[in-house]
Write a protein that holds these residues in place. Structure first.
Motif, PDB file in Angstrom:
ATOM      1  N   ARG A   1     -44.473 -35.585 -33.340  1.00 46.13           N
ATOM      2  CA  ARG A   1     -45.661 -36.393 -33.051  1.00 46.13           C
ATOM      3  C   ARG A   1     -46.973 -35.620 -33.141  1.00 46.13           C
ATOM      4  O   ARG A   1     -47.989 -36.179 -33.523  1.00 46.13           O
ATOM      5  N   ASP A   2     -46.956 -34.334 -32.759  1.00 48.76           N
ATOM      6  CA  ASP A   2     -48.250 -33.666 -32.659  1.00 48.76           C
ATOM      7  C   ASP A   2     -48.187 -32.206 -33.086  1.00 48.76           C
ATOM      8  O   ASP A   2     -47.119 -31.643 -33.338  1.00 48.76           O
TER       9      ASP A   2
ATOM     10  N   ARG B   1     -53.962 -29.822 -28.769  1.00 45.66           N
ATOM     11  CA  ARG B   1     -52.774 -30.614 -29.090  1.00 45.66           C
ATOM     12  C   ARG B   1     -53.262 -31.881 -29.780  1.00 45.66           C
ATOM     13  O   ARG B   1     -53.946 -32.703 -29.177  1.00 45.66           O
ATOM     14  N   LEU B   2     -52.909 -32.022 -31.058  1.00 48.49           N
ATOM     15  CA  LEU B   2     -53.445 -33.090 -31.890  1.00 48.49           C
ATOM     16  C   LEU B   2     -52.315 -33.928 -32.474  1.00 48.49           C
ATOM     17  O   LEU B   2     -51.322 -33.380 -32.964  1.00 48.49           O
ATOM     18  N   PRO B   3     -52.429 -35.251 -32.459  1.00 50.90           N
ATOM     19  CA  PRO B   3     -51.420 -36.084 -33.136  1.00 50.90           C
ATOM     20  C   PRO B   3     -51.536 -35.929 -34.648  1.00 50.90           C
ATOM     21  O   PRO B   3     -52.622 -35.669 -35.180  1.00 50.90           O
ATOM     22  N   HIS B   4     -50.402 -36.044 -35.345  1.00 46.25           N
ATOM     23  CA  HIS B   4     -50.435 -35.963 -36.806  1.00 46.25           C
ATOM     24  C   HIS B   4     -49.765 -37.194 -37.407  1.00 46.25           C
ATOM     25  O   HIS B   4     -49.075 -37.952 -36.724  1.00 46.25           O
TER      26      HIS B   4
ATOM     27  N   SER C   1     -54.193 -33.776 -39.126  1.00 48.01           N
ATOM     28  CA  SER C   1     -54.469 -34.435 -37.860  1.00 48.01           C
ATOM     29  C   SER C   1     -54.714 -35.916 -38.087  1.00 48.01           C
ATOM     30  O   SER C   1     -55.407 -36.309 -39.031  1.00 48.01           O
TER      31      SER C   1
ATOM     32  N   ASP D   1     -56.490 -37.699 -36.291  1.00 44.99           N
ATOM     33  CA  ASP D   1     -57.859 -38.000 -35.883  1.00 44.99           C
ATOM     34  C   ASP D   1     -58.880 -37.678 -36.960  1.00 44.99           C
ATOM     35  O   ASP D   1     -60.060 -37.965 -36.801  1.00 44.99           O
TER      36      ASP D   1
END
Length: 349
Positions: free
Chosen positions: A267-268, A281-284, A299, A301
């Motif tokens: 998920r991240d 900690r970034l969602p991908h 990412s 975002d």
């Protein structure tokens, strides 16, 4: 001259005899896929299903070997599809090791060696390879890259197993202590005896100290038989070794100057820089395979953070540890270069 009706019955009987083994192997493949699906789901919540494909038909090979304390009687090689909850599916070959009652004991994916260069190029963690641009169109993971493949190498045999453990030189002979088994004699059949060279380099001045390895090997036969190392995937001395836990992490990466660490889950992305800005900690949006074969995560975002993982031998610039993958983190115009390890319990990318 035999009656035509009798000949038809004989031919039908012969066809039935031919079809029975194939049908039995197809059923075995389905049982193995269900067994493997349960195992992989424990490793990562991103796994949805493992499906056995009918073509090419599964191949059953008789094997007399042991994995730890468990006797292996046969190995079934099958083509299967690994489906993720988020992301494109992967088709690859799996190996299912069976006991004497044809019950699955171990299930793992074979890496696609037929189109991989041999040996893979070596980079060092402090010296980046040419950085690919991020505006190249991406391909779904599992689709063949458009670039020409490197020199072909022989695929691993169906009986090859993925092993993790400690290697040491005992009286000028190699010994492997698997993470979950008893000591075995080890013969180095890696290209250019890469394993022996890594052991010599990493343990110089540290006589008697073992080296942690991840490798593909095959069981030898005969009196006093051990393991033949076929491909080295990781070698390190300064590491947690068998105590290392990946849990739900698919990749871990690390680099120096400055020191940093990367973790990739389903998920991240987790990016930590020693002495720098707070860890992120970034969602991908899932993995993508580029035209040059590089696996890329971005990412969700925005495109400010990109992770590029390449199957290129990498040597950590401080510890000298060997990894099968190099990694780059591109963020806000800055590039960090280091080495990466893939979760050994998941299919090879």
């Amino acid at each position: 001259m035999p009656h035509p009706a009798a000949m038809v019955r004989v031919l039908a009987f012969l066809l039935l005899l031919i079809a029975l083994p194939a049908a039995g192997q197809t059923q075995l493949a389905q049982q193995c896929a269900a067994f493997g699906e349960a195992q992989y789901r424990k490793l990562s919540p991103s796994i949805d299903r493992i499906t056995a494909l009918e073509f090419p038909p599964p191949a059953l090979e008789r094997v007399e070997a042991k994995a730890g304390s468990q006797a292996i009687n046969a190995a079934l090689t099958l083509r299967g599809k690994l489906t993720f909850r988020n992301g494109p599916p992967i088709e690859t070959h799996f190996v299912c090791l069976l006991d004497a009652q044809r019950r699955p004991l171990f299930f793992y994916a074979l890496p696609a060696l037929a189109t991989r260069g041999a040996p893979t190029p070596v980079t060092r963690g402090g010296s980046p390879a040419p950085v690919p641009t991020t505006d190249t169109p991406t391909l779904p993971l599992g689709q063949a890259p458009l670039s020409a493949p490197g020199p072909a190498r022989q695929p691993l045999p169906a009986s090859a197993v993925r092993l993790r453990g400690l290697v040491r030189d005992v009286g000028s002979r190699l010994q492997l202590l698997p993470c979950d088994g008893a000591p075995l004699t080890l013969e180095d059949r890696t290209p250019q005896q890469e394993l022996t060279g890594a052991l010599r380099e990493l343990t110089t001045g540290k006589e008697g100290r073992p080296m942690f390895v991840e490798l593909y090997g095959s069981r030898q036969v005969g009196l006093g038989a051990g393991i033949a190392a076929l491909e080295l995937r990781r070698a390190a001395v300064e590491t947690a070794g068998c105590r290392e836990r990946f849990d739900h992490r698919e990749w871990i990466g690390m680099g120096n100057d400055p020191s940093w660490r990367l973790e990739v889950t389903a998920r991240d992305l987790f990016i930590g820089l020693l002495g720098g800005s707070p860890a992120q900690r970034l969602p991908h949006g899932g993995p993508h395979q580029r035209q040059d074969g590089t696996i890329m995560y971005t990412s969700a975002d925005g495109p400010e953070h990109a992770i590029l993982i390449d199957e290129r031998r990498c040597i950590d610039s401080q510890s000298g540890s060997l990894f099968a993958y190099s990694v780059q983190i591109r963020s806000e115009g800055r590039t960090l270069v280091g080495c990466a390890a893939h979760n050994p319990g998941m299919p090879a990318p």
